[in-house]
Design a protein around this motif. Sequence first.
Motif, mmCIF file in Angstrom:
data_model
loop_
_atom_site.group_PDB
_atom_site.id
_atom_site.type_symbol
_atom_site.label_atom_id
_atom_site.label_comp_id
_atom_site.label_asym_id
_atom_site.label_seq_id
_atom_site.Cartn_x
_atom_site.Cartn_y
_atom_site.Cartn_z
ATOM 1 N N GLY A 103 0.792 -1.216 0.000
ATOM 2 C CA GLY A 103 0.000 0.000 0.000
ATOM 3 C C GLY A 103 0.829 1.273 0.000
ATOM 4 O O GLY A 103 0.271 2.375 0.098
ATOM 5 N N ALA A 104 2.142 1.144 -0.105
ATOM 6 C CA ALA A 104 3.004 2.328 -0.120
ATOM 7 C C ALA A 104 2.711 3.177 -1.353
ATOM 8 O O ALA A 104 2.539 2.643 -2.454
ATOM 9 N N GLU A 105 2.664 4.485 -1.171
ATOM 10 C CA GLU A 105 2.345 5.398 -2.263
ATOM 11 C C GLU A 105 3.583 6.179 -2.681
ATOM 12 O O GLU A 105 4.433 6.520 -1.854
ATOM 13 N N ARG A 106 3.683 6.452 -3.945
ATOM 14 C CA ARG A 106 4.748 7.304 -4.477
ATOM 15 C C ARG A 106 4.278 7.936 -5.767
ATOM 16 O O ARG A 106 3.199 7.628 -6.269
ATOM 17 N N ARG A 107 5.101 8.819 -6.301
ATOM 18 C CA ARG A 107 4.718 9.545 -7.500
ATOM 19 C C ARG A 107 5.824 9.483 -8.541
ATOM 20 O O ARG A 107 6.999 9.355 -8.209
ATOM 21 N N VAL A 108 5.412 9.572 -9.791
ATOM 22 C CA VAL A 108 6.343 9.635 -10.914
ATOM 23 C C VAL A 108 5.939 10.813 -11.782
ATOM 24 O O VAL A 108 4.767 10.970 -12.123
ATOM 25 N N ARG A 109 6.916 11.638 -12.100
ATOM 26 C CA ARG A 109 6.679 12.725 -13.057
ATOM 27 C C ARG A 109 7.157 12.248 -14.425
ATOM 28 O O ARG A 109 8.311 11.849 -14.584
ATOM 29 N N ALA A 110 6.284 12.304 -15.409
ATOM 30 C CA ALA A 110 6.609 11.863 -16.769
ATOM 31 C C ALA A 110 6.192 12.929 -17.760
ATOM 32 O O ALA A 110 5.167 13.599 -17.574
ATOM 33 N N ARG A 111 6.955 13.057 -18.825
ATOM 34 C CA ARG A 111 6.540 13.992 -19.875
ATOM 35 C C ARG A 111 5.272 13.509 -20.553
ATOM 36 O O ARG A 111 4.420 14.317 -20.929
ATOM 37 N N TYR A 112 5.156 12.184 -20.687
ATOM 38 C CA TYR A 112 3.959 11.594 -21.264
ATOM 39 C C TYR A 112 3.672 10.282 -20.559
ATOM 40 O O TYR A 112 4.584 9.612 -20.042
ATOM 41 N N VAL A 113 2.395 9.894 -20.566
ATOM 42 C CA VAL A 113 1.965 8.590 -20.058
ATOM 43 C C VAL A 113 1.335 7.827 -21.209
ATOM 44 O O VAL A 113 0.460 8.356 -21.915
ATOM 45 N N LEU A 114 1.779 6.597 -21.415
ATOM 46 C CA LEU A 114 1.206 5.698 -22.414
ATOM 47 C C LEU A 114 0.474 4.611 -21.643
ATOM 48 O O LEU A 114 1.097 3.771 -20.987
ATOM 49 N N ALA A 115 -0.849 4.655 -21.690
ATOM 50 C CA ALA A 115 -1.669 3.718 -20.920
ATOM 51 C C ALA A 115 -2.065 2.534 -21.786
ATOM 52 O O ALA A 115 -2.826 2.678 -22.737
ATOM 53 N N ALA A 116 -1.524 1.365 -21.441
ATOM 54 C CA ALA A 116 -1.853 0.116 -22.125
ATOM 55 C C ALA A 116 -2.329 -0.874 -21.072
ATOM 56 O O ALA A 116 -1.882 -2.023 -21.031
ATOM 57 N N LEU A 150 -1.951 9.105 -23.247
ATOM 58 C CA LEU A 150 -2.402 8.474 -24.489
ATOM 59 C C LEU A 150 -2.751 7.015 -24.227
ATOM 60 O O LEU A 150 -2.041 6.323 -23.491
ATOM 61 N N LEU A 151 -3.843 6.562 -24.833
ATOM 62 C CA LEU A 151 -4.327 5.199 -24.644
ATOM 63 C C LEU A 151 -3.932 4.324 -25.831
ATOM 64 O O LEU A 151 -3.951 4.775 -26.974
ATOM 65 N N ALA A 152 -3.629 3.051 -25.551
ATOM 66 C CA ALA A 152 -3.270 2.114 -26.621
ATOM 67 C C ALA A 152 -3.775 0.725 -26.262
ATOM 68 O O ALA A 152 -4.015 0.407 -25.096
ATOM 69 N N GLY A 153 -3.916 -0.118 -27.275
ATOM 70 C CA GLY A 153 -4.352 -1.485 -27.049
ATOM 71 C C GLY A 153 -5.767 -1.545 -26.511
ATOM 72 O O GLY A 153 -6.624 -0.726 -26.854
ATOM 73 N N ASP A 154 -6.035 -2.518 -25.631
ATOM 74 C CA ASP A 154 -7.386 -2.704 -25.112
ATOM 75 C C ASP A 154 -7.869 -1.507 -24.309
ATOM 76 O O ASP A 154 -9.083 -1.337 -24.128
ATOM 77 N N ALA A 155 -6.988 -0.690 -23.803
ATOM 78 C CA ALA A 155 -7.409 0.521 -23.105
ATOM 79 C C ALA A 155 -8.133 1.466 -24.047
ATOM 80 O O ALA A 155 -8.992 2.251 -23.626
ATOM 81 N N ALA A 156 -7.793 1.402 -25.336
ATOM 82 C CA ALA A 156 -8.407 2.276 -26.343
ATOM 83 C C ALA A 156 -9.486 1.567 -27.145
ATOM 84 O O ALA A 156 -10.388 2.219 -27.683
ATOM 85 N N HIS A 157 -9.403 0.257 -27.252
ATOM 86 C CA HIS A 157 -10.374 -0.499 -28.058
ATOM 87 C C HIS A 157 -10.342 -1.961 -27.639
ATOM 88 O O HIS A 157 -9.316 -2.618 -27.704
ATOM 89 N N ALA A 158 -11.468 -2.457 -27.185
ATOM 90 C CA ALA A 158 -11.585 -3.874 -26.832
ATOM 91 C C ALA A 158 -12.193 -4.599 -28.026
ATOM 92 O O ALA A 158 -13.335 -4.334 -28.404
ATOM 93 N N GLU A 167 -14.065 7.009 -26.817
ATOM 94 C CA GLU A 167 -14.455 8.240 -27.509
ATOM 95 C C GLU A 167 -13.246 9.065 -27.913
ATOM 96 O O GLU A 167 -13.285 9.813 -28.886
ATOM 97 N N ARG A 168 -12.170 8.917 -27.172
ATOM 98 C CA ARG A 168 -10.908 9.573 -27.501
ATOM 99 C C ARG A 168 -9.776 8.604 -27.203
ATOM 100 O O ARG A 168 -9.919 7.692 -26.392
ATOM 101 N N PHE A 169 -8.645 8.804 -27.851
ATOM 102 C CA PHE A 169 -7.479 7.962 -27.606
ATOM 103 C C PHE A 169 -6.516 8.606 -26.618
ATOM 104 O O PHE A 169 -5.345 8.219 -26.536
ATOM 105 N N GLY A 170 -6.986 9.558 -25.865
ATOM 106 C CA GLY A 170 -6.164 10.164 -24.843
ATOM 107 C C GLY A 170 -6.657 11.555 -24.510
ATOM 108 O O GLY A 170 -7.605 12.073 -25.102
#
Length: 554
Positions: A173-186, A302-310, A294-297
């Motif tokens: 349950g430990a929490e932390r953060r990451v700063r990224a220029r972009y996130v690719l959600a798959a 940005l969404l890719a794979g099943d996150a964007a289309h099942a 409805e959108r890819f991000g």
Amino acid sequence: MPPADADVDVDVLIVGGGPVGLTARALLERWGVRVLLVEKHRELSPFPRSRLVNVRSMEIFRQLGLAAKITDAAFAPEYGRIRFRDTLDGHDLASAAMIGVNAPIPESPAIGVVTSQDRLEPTLVAAADGEIQFGVELAGLAEEFGEPGESREAGEAREAQCVVASLVERPSGAERRVRARYVLAADGANSTARQLLGIGTVGPGALASITTVVFDADLRPWSADRPAGVYLTGHGSLLPIYPEGGWAWIIPTPEDAEHADWSGLVAHALGTGVDVRAEVSRVQHWVMNAFITERFGRGRVLLAGDAAHAIPPAGGLGMNVGIADVHNLCWKLAGVVQGWAGPRLLGTYETERRPVAHQNLDQAVVNARLMSPTLPRRDEQLPADEAAPAEAAAPWPERYFAQLGLVLGVSYRSDAVLTDHSTPAEPSDGDTKADSGTDYIPTAAPGHRLPHAWLSQDRSTLDTLGEWFTLLTPDPSAWEQHPTAPWPLHVEPLPREHIDLYGIGPHGALLVRPDGHVAARWPDRPSGDANSDSGLRHALATLTSSAPSEPVSR
């Protein structure tokens, strides 16, 4: 808004460690992009899940140097076939080849394979060195505006500079953060990232509840002489999992699944003539979804794979569409991160890939509806005193898996494609511009995948592609004088016997994007001064959304 001092800084945070996320990690690492991948499960999936790696995906893996390893662990080509039977111990009622899998095709240097996702994923993990953290779940996303120390009001007056992702480690349950220029959600059909962004879906939704039963049994007497990747029976689908053994049985989830006698149900499905015991090792219940987002991000996520289309699994389209997603996206992310592309280039990702997802979804839904009722309906239509005929019509023609139009015929229309030497293509409006499902006619028109041609015994024109734009021309000297910095460019001599295939003259050229799609075509030598706006530099600047008059730093 989260504070600016997040625990880790990366260029791209990938959420999801399935084949799509792992392929994105390998592609981005080739570009020198700093990547962190997080996966909420504590290990790779032990289930076979997706099983068909089509010829286009194998072309991408060939580009990554992985095709031979994947093929070595996969089934032999003769398993690239689907067979229809009443039960496994019965004879074939019909069969259909998986074109591009069961044998080589002249349109590609690669050949698809039947393999299991849990056999594919370790190969993809080993393909890159970027950090992977298992048991880490995405819990929050927030855009960060401005620069450290800048007031919130002043920062938010400008565009977001990065995304801060809140992560939770399981089970601590430990929490932390990451700063990224972009996130690719798959991160799959139930994507946490998509839910956090509030992006909805369109389409049929949940089509069916499905159960996969993984079991071990020696079924060689009923399969070895007629191998197949799928045996579609009146009692569900039977699939060999690995060349060395193991099977999966896929059926609609029964009503009392919690108390089911899975070994007994498998034995019944195999047929009375199969006198072996099925040792069940795993049972997985899942939902067959069919939707597109409805959108890819949104923003820098940005969404890719099943996150964007099942996409339903019938026809083996889903995972492969996701792999093509990140092949389209990752070079664009690299260009923006490294400075030789403008942020507007990322908008072409949705413009190009969302229509493709629509066409694949439509085809897969048709496939799923064709498959499920075929053999049970055959029995129901027989009079009680009449034996079943020796043969039956398949629910689709022999070319069912010959979906090369969907696989190789995709064409993009966006600002990242020039219809001639200077004009961006009109963005598509729901039209994929792909060849119809089963038909593929090679063409080098802008927007299309570069047609394969052999340059030598084992080197294809597709092998000239990589982490760069490729200029294919029979007259390199006429083009090499054009300044192209800072864009990565490789000039490849094209034998003149191929110029008709590519629709250019002896002094013309094709400019091919890193994802293998033709960006621009010049039938003849470049006109005007090499430094003029009509030159190659202007085309690269236009395609990458970079103003040609402005310096671009890497």
